[in-house]
Write an enzyme that holds these catalytic residues in place. Structure first.
Site, mmCIF file in Angstrom:
data_model
loop_
_atom_site.group_PDB
_atom_site.id
_atom_site.type_symbol
_atom_site.label_atom_id
_atom_site.label_comp_id
_atom_site.label_asym_id
_atom_site.label_seq_id
_atom_site.Cartn_x
_atom_site.Cartn_y
_atom_site.Cartn_z
ATOM 1 N N CYS A 1 3.072 2.403 -7.822
ATOM 2 C CA CYS A 1 2.182 2.281 -6.742
ATOM 3 C C CYS A 1 2.744 2.092 -5.295
ATOM 4 O O CYS A 1 2.369 3.112 -4.483
ATOM 5 C CB CYS A 1 0.911 1.032 -6.899
ATOM 6 S SG CYS A 1 -0.071 1.261 -8.626
ATOM 7 N N HIS B 1 -2.289 -2.180 -1.058
ATOM 8 C CA HIS B 1 -0.946 -2.475 -1.689
ATOM 9 C C HIS B 1 0.280 -2.118 -0.636
ATOM 10 O O HIS B 1 1.251 -1.655 -1.320
ATOM 11 C CB HIS B 1 -0.774 -1.646 -3.116
ATOM 12 C CG HIS B 1 -0.056 -2.517 -3.977
ATOM 13 N ND1 HIS B 1 0.061 -2.109 -5.262
ATOM 14 C CD2 HIS B 1 0.545 -3.760 -3.934
ATOM 15 C CE1 HIS B 1 0.624 -2.868 -5.806
ATOM 16 N NE2 HIS B 1 1.216 -3.894 -5.322
#
Length: 606
Positions: free
Chosen positions: A103, A164
């Site tokens: 990610c 994130h």
């Protein structure tokens, strides 16, 4: 419908489709010289003359979504009619590749058009993603995102969903890594990620290696505390009992925070923010998706006069696969399938809104995933991760195709062809220069940009990818290289390093969490494993000097490309070092009085 049958022309600031009758003859056929001069004057740098305005941009980014889970890529058992609609009405990229199989680094590269190693957003000490919302690491302020450039070009910019990319640097409110400091006017979503810890019934998402270090951290604090107590009792130190009590209280909180399923982790890490404000802590995961869909639709309607950019960064289909009641049990693939079909429904709602607001023809819509499906996501012998089709490997598995080959769908009615497939290599990093040039700006010249403008390829003006080589990293380690040989159209791929597989778990790694990038969990290949991806996309048959006459020539060319690429890398501060990923109490976002953080400002907003 291709470019030849539907051309965009300028008429009083609007656009229309060119007709064929004498009565509907467009201005460019009556006054071709004047219109040619007009187009040359107003044409933004790098664009085809048929695009004479700034389009709205809708980016739909899935999380941990396998390319094999979409009907338009061959799946017949999961229903994804809305996402498939984008392929039918637009372009499907066959060899669309993420810059990383995990990610944080993948999203960094996507936002900046640069390999994550260039900004320090790759593994340096065993940590491959940001581990805490109270970490100090993140996307450096000196990096430029496509949102920042479009914002300066007059776009209203919004991010809905997962970020994130970090939050704070030195204080709890400096927001140095926050989306609003990286070009977004509006943020509604999760600053970290959807993690198992947000659902009490799930096992912890925290990196096992980090847990060991935090355990050691706790033991050091406890030992220091006991030493202070003994020293105080024997009058060797003048430390007050109040200070000792505070130290003991901190030790208790720290232990509960990291090691108790019912502790503070879910209260501290699982939050929803609107811009700089925490509006829900802990996040109520069962209502998160409807709230974010509502916010996305609201943003589109508020900014329909355009131009606008919205990045809808779905929490789907990351574990723990939180799915609303309306979709539970509806698919043929358990909770994972339910989650996929709910995401498809959300995509449908967004596409319907574009239609209702008459934005379809003026909007470039793009769907992709940050990387491949998570093969190690198992629970009670049930697969909780995605399917990567014919491609080997998955999430976190270095350079294997299953971890980096992702869906890539573009729709821009009247500008891009319909129902077209493009099979040459493209990258998520290409979104950066594509959007920048569509906005009428040029890409930054003060840094290396690894992405390439996709518009000429999408419009059919060229038929070759501008990428000759792609470099596939696992952390800071180069695992594989892809070579697109334009003259022949062949695509070759060499693996220098690859994870160790566990065949009995559908190709998952030998560890239960994520594949490592180095050490005992990987195999070094000398000579490298060479595959002819054009003929063997599943990477099943490695070539040799006996089976491929150009074996040594191909590897020599790739080795030279690696050397040239490494010369373009410069040292930068590591954002995923132990110090930058570890939890810091002074950076902990808190709605209320720390450590008792709690609020719900969205309870009446459903």
């Amino acid at each position: 419908m291709g470019i030849s049958s539907s051309t965009i022309v300028v008429s009083s600031g609007q656009y229309s489709r060119a007709g064929s009758s004498q009565e509907q003859r467009p201005p460019y056929r009556k006054y071709p010289v004047l219109v040619l001069i007009f187009c040359l004057v107003l044409k933004p740098s790098g664009l085809d003359a048929s695009i004479s305005y700034k389009p709205n941009v809708v980016i739909l980014l899935a999380d941990d979504f396998g390319i094999g889970d979409l009907g338009c890529y061959g799946n017949t058992t999961v229903r994804t009619p809305n996402i498939d609609r984008l392929a039918k009405e637009g372009i499907k990229l066959i060899q669309h590749v993420a810059a990383a199989s995990l990610c944080t680094p993948s999203r960094t590269a996507f936002l900046t058009g640069r390999y994550a190693i260039r900004s320090g957003m790759e593994q340096t000490a065993g940590y491959r993603v940001l581990q805490s919302v109270a970490s100090s690491g993140g996307l450096p302020p000196n990096e430029t995102t496509f949102a920042k450039i479009l914002q300066k070009q007059g776009y209203s910019t919004g991010l809905i969903g997962k970020w994130h990319q970090g939050l704070n640097c030195e204080t709890r409110n400096d927001y140095c890594h926050h989306p609003l400091n990286h070009g977004f006017d509006h943020f509604y979503g999760v600053p970290l990620s959807l993690i198992n810890d947000c659902q009490i019934s799930q096992t912890s998402e925290l990196d096992p290696a980090l847990q060991k270090k935090l355990w050691l951290y706790t033991q050091i604090i406890t030992l220091a505390l006991l030493t202070c107590v003994v020293a105080k009792l024997t009058h060797l130190v003048s430390l007050s009992w109040k200070a000792i009590f505070c130290l003991a209280l901190f030790d208790l909180f720290f232990f509960i925070f990291w090691y108790s399923r019912y502790g503070f982790l879910r209260y501290w890490e699982c939050i929803i923010m609107r811009n700089y404000d925490i509006i829900q802590q802990p996040m109520k995961i069962e209502t998160a998706a409807p709230l974010m869909l509502k916010e996305a639709l609201s943003f589109i309607k508020r900014n329909k006069q355009g131009p606008f950019l919205i990045l809808v960064s779905f929490l789907h289909v990351h574990t723990p696969l939180v799915t609303t009641e309306n979709f539970i049990g509806k698919s043929n693939h358990g909770l994972y399938g339910d989650n996929v079909e709910e995401m498809d429904w959300m995509v449908g709602k967004i596409l319907d809104t574009l239609d209702k607001e008459n934005l379809k023809n003026s909007t470039l819509t793009y769907f992709a995933s940050d990387h491949g499906g998570h093969l190690e996501a198992w629970e009670e012998n049930s697969q909780r991760g995605g399917w990567n089709g014919i491609y080997k490997g998955g999430k976190a598995m270095g350079g294997w195709e299953g971890g980096i080959r992702v869906p890539g769908l573009f729709r821009w009615t009247g500008v891009l062809p319909e129902g077209k497939e493009i099979a040459v290599p493209t990258s998520l990093m290409d979104i950066f220069p594509t959007l920048v040039q569509l906005a009428g700006e040029t890409v930054p010249q003060d840094r290396v940009i690894d992405g390439r403008n996709l518009m000429p390829l999408l419009q059919g003006l060229v038929h070759h990818s501008e990428h000759e080589f792609m470099f596939h990293y696992c952390g800071i380690y180069l695992h594989a290289v892809r070579w697109y040989e334009k003259e022949s159209g062949n695509v070759w791929k060499a693996h220098y390093v690859s994870p160790v597989f566990q065949p009995e778990r559908s190709g998952a790694c030998y560890v239960s969490k994520y594949c490592p990038c180095s050490g005992e969990g990987v195999t070094h290949h000398d000579p490298p494993l060479l595959f002819h991806l054009s003929k063997d996309p599943s990477e099943a048959k490695p070539l040799s000097a006996d089976s491929e006459p150009q074996f040594h020539t191909i590897l020599e060319r790739m080795n030279k490309a690696v050397e040239e690429h490494r010369k373009t890398l410069t040292p930068v501060p590591p954002q995923l070092s132990l110090y930058n990923v570890i939890w810091k109490p002074w950076l902990q976002p808190c709605c209320g009085s720390f450590p008792f953080c709690y609020c719900d400002k969205e309870k009446n907003n459903m």
